[in-house]
Design an enzyme around this catalytic site. Structure first.
Site, mmCIF file in Angstrom:
data_model
loop_
_atom_site.group_PDB
_atom_site.id
_atom_site.type_symbol
_atom_site.label_atom_id
_atom_site.label_comp_id
_atom_site.label_asym_id
_atom_site.label_seq_id
_atom_site.Cartn_x
_atom_site.Cartn_y
_atom_site.Cartn_z
ATOM 1 N NE ARG A 1 -4.555 -1.612 -4.207
ATOM 2 C CZ ARG A 1 -4.190 -1.885 -2.952
ATOM 3 N NH1 ARG A 1 -3.779 -0.922 -2.141
ATOM 4 N NH2 ARG A 1 -4.218 -3.121 -2.516
ATOM 5 C CG ASP B 1 -2.015 -0.949 1.241
ATOM 6 O OD1 ASP B 1 -2.303 -1.519 0.190
ATOM 7 O OD2 ASP B 1 -2.627 -1.141 2.311
HETATM 8 C C1 LIG Z 1 -8.713 -1.245 -3.503
HETATM 9 C C2 LIG Z 1 -8.276 0.105 -3.039
HETATM 10 C C3 LIG Z 1 -7.041 0.246 -2.446
HETATM 11 C C4 LIG Z 1 -6.598 1.513 -2.041
HETATM 12 N N1 LIG Z 1 -5.315 1.658 -1.560
HETATM 13 C C5 LIG Z 1 -4.873 2.900 -1.278
HETATM 14 C C6 LIG Z 1 -3.513 3.122 -0.917
HETATM 15 O O1 LIG Z 1 -2.692 2.219 -0.846
HETATM 16 N N2 LIG Z 1 -3.132 4.404 -0.632
HETATM 17 C C7 LIG Z 1 -4.015 5.463 -0.717
HETATM 18 O O2 LIG Z 1 -3.612 6.597 -0.483
HETATM 19 N N3 LIG Z 1 -5.298 5.267 -1.047
HETATM 20 C C8 LIG Z 1 -5.748 4.019 -1.332
HETATM 21 N N4 LIG Z 1 -7.049 3.837 -1.705
HETATM 22 C C9 LIG Z 1 -8.037 4.938 -1.489
HETATM 23 C C10 LIG Z 1 -8.173 5.859 -2.671
HETATM 24 O O3 LIG Z 1 -6.991 6.590 -2.807
HETATM 25 C C11 LIG Z 1 -9.332 6.828 -2.476
HETATM 26 O O4 LIG Z 1 -9.165 7.499 -1.311
HETATM 27 C C12 LIG Z 1 -10.697 6.190 -2.437
HETATM 28 O O5 LIG Z 1 -10.756 5.034 -3.182
HETATM 29 C C13 LIG Z 1 -11.725 7.148 -3.000
HETATM 30 O O6 LIG Z 1 -11.395 7.505 -4.315
HETATM 31 P P1 LIG Z 1 -12.299 7.108 -5.567
HETATM 32 O O7 LIG Z 1 -11.412 6.772 -6.690
HETATM 33 O O8 LIG Z 1 -13.288 6.087 -5.170
HETATM 34 O O9 LIG Z 1 -12.956 8.493 -5.975
HETATM 35 P P2 LIG Z 1 -13.828 9.535 -5.171
HETATM 36 O O10 LIG Z 1 -14.104 10.625 -6.144
HETATM 37 O O11 LIG Z 1 -13.213 9.876 -3.866
HETATM 38 O O12 LIG Z 1 -15.148 8.734 -4.875
HETATM 39 C C14 LIG Z 1 -16.060 8.348 -5.904
HETATM 40 C C15 LIG Z 1 -17.361 7.952 -5.255
HETATM 41 O O13 LIG Z 1 -17.168 6.770 -4.496
HETATM 42 C C16 LIG Z 1 -17.965 6.790 -3.342
HETATM 43 N N5 LIG Z 1 -17.094 6.662 -2.180
HETATM 44 C C17 LIG Z 1 -15.759 6.836 -2.133
HETATM 45 N N6 LIG Z 1 -15.294 6.582 -0.889
HETATM 46 C C18 LIG Z 1 -16.366 6.253 -0.152
HETATM 47 C C19 LIG Z 1 -16.542 5.865 1.201
HETATM 48 N N7 LIG Z 1 -15.488 5.755 2.037
HETATM 49 N N8 LIG Z 1 -17.788 5.569 1.638
HETATM 50 C C20 LIG Z 1 -18.854 5.653 0.802
HETATM 51 N N9 LIG Z 1 -18.738 6.007 -0.507
HETATM 52 C C21 LIG Z 1 -17.522 6.301 -0.969
HETATM 53 C C22 LIG Z 1 -18.726 8.082 -3.356
HETATM 54 O O14 LIG Z 1 -19.990 7.859 -3.944
HETATM 55 C C23 LIG Z 1 -17.883 8.962 -4.235
HETATM 56 O O15 LIG Z 1 -18.630 9.960 -4.828
HETATM 57 C C24 LIG Z 1 -7.479 2.616 -2.167
HETATM 58 C C25 LIG Z 1 -8.721 2.478 -2.772
HETATM 59 C C26 LIG Z 1 -9.127 1.245 -3.231
HETATM 60 C C27 LIG Z 1 -10.443 1.141 -3.922
#
Ligand SMILES: Cc1cc2nc3c(=O)[nH]c(=O)nc-3n(C[C@H](O)[C@H](O)[C@H](O)COP(=O)(O)OP(=O)(O)OC[C@H]3O[C@@H](n4cnc5c(N)ncnc54)[C@H](O)[C@@H]3O)c2cc1C
Length: 297
Positions: free
Chosen positions: A175, A125
């Site tokens: 990722r 991560d």
């Molecule tokens: C499999 C996976 C691994 C990850 N690993 C890392 C990592 O190693 N380091 C790191 O910095 N980040 C990590 N992340 C987190 C990532 O960086 C984002 O913070 C998170 O995924 C939200 O971004 P998004 O692309 O979904 O877009 P966004 O624009 O933030 O979200 C899109 C939509 O998703 C929904 N959504 C997003 N989050 C939530 C929530 N918590 N609860 C409810 N609805 C939500 C909402 O409807 C939102 O409008 C990971 C995410 C995933 C999916």
């Protein structure tokens, strides 16, 4: 997010821990290995892959780091014994990155070696920006000895496009996510439109240079862009997978799966649930409603 959701997100540290716990339950698979593996088995039955994260980060001494390594090696054995389709995701600060970098490398190598023995895969991560350079260095060193290890990069960091160029010789298993930590503007994009453009630029770069990519997002626009790139490059489903977090937008997860794409769910579990939960809650667009419901339940 409404103003109220944003205000609550900012004051989350003031919300009593039992309330945070209640609201965050949806994001965490329980405290024990058994509970987590039950969630994995349920997803596997529906054709969904998993990656398991033992919660915990920023430990204070190497004994804690060694305990984390032992937790992960036992977990790998359990996945193997139960023939589950799950990799593991580790955080280097949980393996002592901030305590002793060399020891951290050795401990990470121990986990990756054990994963290799049981034919599994380790994803590192990406944490906050104080860890980025060292995490990428350790990843590069690990790749000298092992191929069953992958890295995460964050589209919100201004440096990421250069990092991806610099890593190209390794053809990493990536990722790609947007990034979840609160970073200063000097080093990170704040405007979601720019983060999204950067996400697409990075994804195109990775996929067209032959890297396997875990497309980690719940953003329907990013999923749409990914599908466009995949179609244009005529990529087989074995060249990428979508990744989503446990407890977030299961409907989108089902839509992606029904489209014939591979999908992996990130499943955190363990006793050290607080920091992860706060990060998730800060991103929940319906945070206020959930918190109020939990308070009056
Ligand atoms: C499999 C996976 C691994 C990850 N690993 C890392 C990592 O190693 N380091 C790191 O910095 N980040 C990590 N992340 C987190 C990532 O960086 C984002 O913070 C998170 O995924 C939200 O971004 P998004 O692309 O979904 O877009 P966004 O624009 O933030 O979200 C899109 C939509 O998703 C929904 N959504 C997003 N989050 C939530 C929530 N918590 N609860 C409810 N609805 C939500 C909402 O409807 C939102 O409008 C990971 C995410 C995933 C999916």
């Amino acid at each position: 997010m409404t103003l109220l959701d944003r205000a609550i997100a900012r004051t989350l540290p003031l919300v009593p821990k039992p309330i945070v716990r209640r609201v965050a339950n949806r994001y965490i698979a329980g405290e024990t290995v058994d509970e987590a593996l039950r969630v994995v088995a349920g997803l596997n039955e529906r054709g969904i892959r998993a990656t398991l994260d033992i919660l915990g980060e920023h430990i204070h001494n190497l004994d804690q780091a060694r305990q984390a390594v032992s937790g992960y090696t036992t977990l790998l054995d359990s996945i193997n014994k139960r023939k589950l389709d799950s990799t593991i995701s580790i955080k280097l600060t949980q393996l002592g990155l901030k305590v002793d970098r060399e020891a951290c490398f050795e401990l990470a190598a121990q986990v990756v070696r054990h994963a290799q023995d049981v034919k599994n895969f380790v994803r590192i991560d990406m944490e906050d920006s104080s860890c980025t350079t060292e995490t990428l260095e350790i990843y590069r060193r690990l790749r000298r000895g092992y191929s069953n290890v992958g890295i995460v990069v964050q589209a919100y960091l201004r440096r990421t496009v250069d990092d991806v160029d610099a890593l190209q010789d390794l053809r990493p298993n990536y990722r790609l996510c947007k990034g979840v930590y609160l970073e200063p503007r000097e080093i990170s994009y704040r405007d979601m439109r720019v983060i999204n453009r950067n996400y697409v630029t990075l994804l195109e770069k990775m996929l067209s240079s032959g890297s396997y990519v875990g497309i980690a997002t719940h953003d329907e626009l990013m999923v749409w862009e990914a599908l466009r790139i995949i179609r244009e490059l005529k990529l087989p489903t074995s060249a990428y997978e979508f990744q989503m977090l446990l407890g977030v937008d299961e409907q989108l997860r089902d839509i992606i799966k029904a489209g014939g794409h591979n999908l992996r769910v990130y499943i955190p579990f363990g006793r050290d649930w607080y920091a992860y939960s706060v990060r998730r809650l800060r991103e929940n667009p319906r945070l206020a409603g959930y918190v109020f419901k939990a308070m009056f339940k």
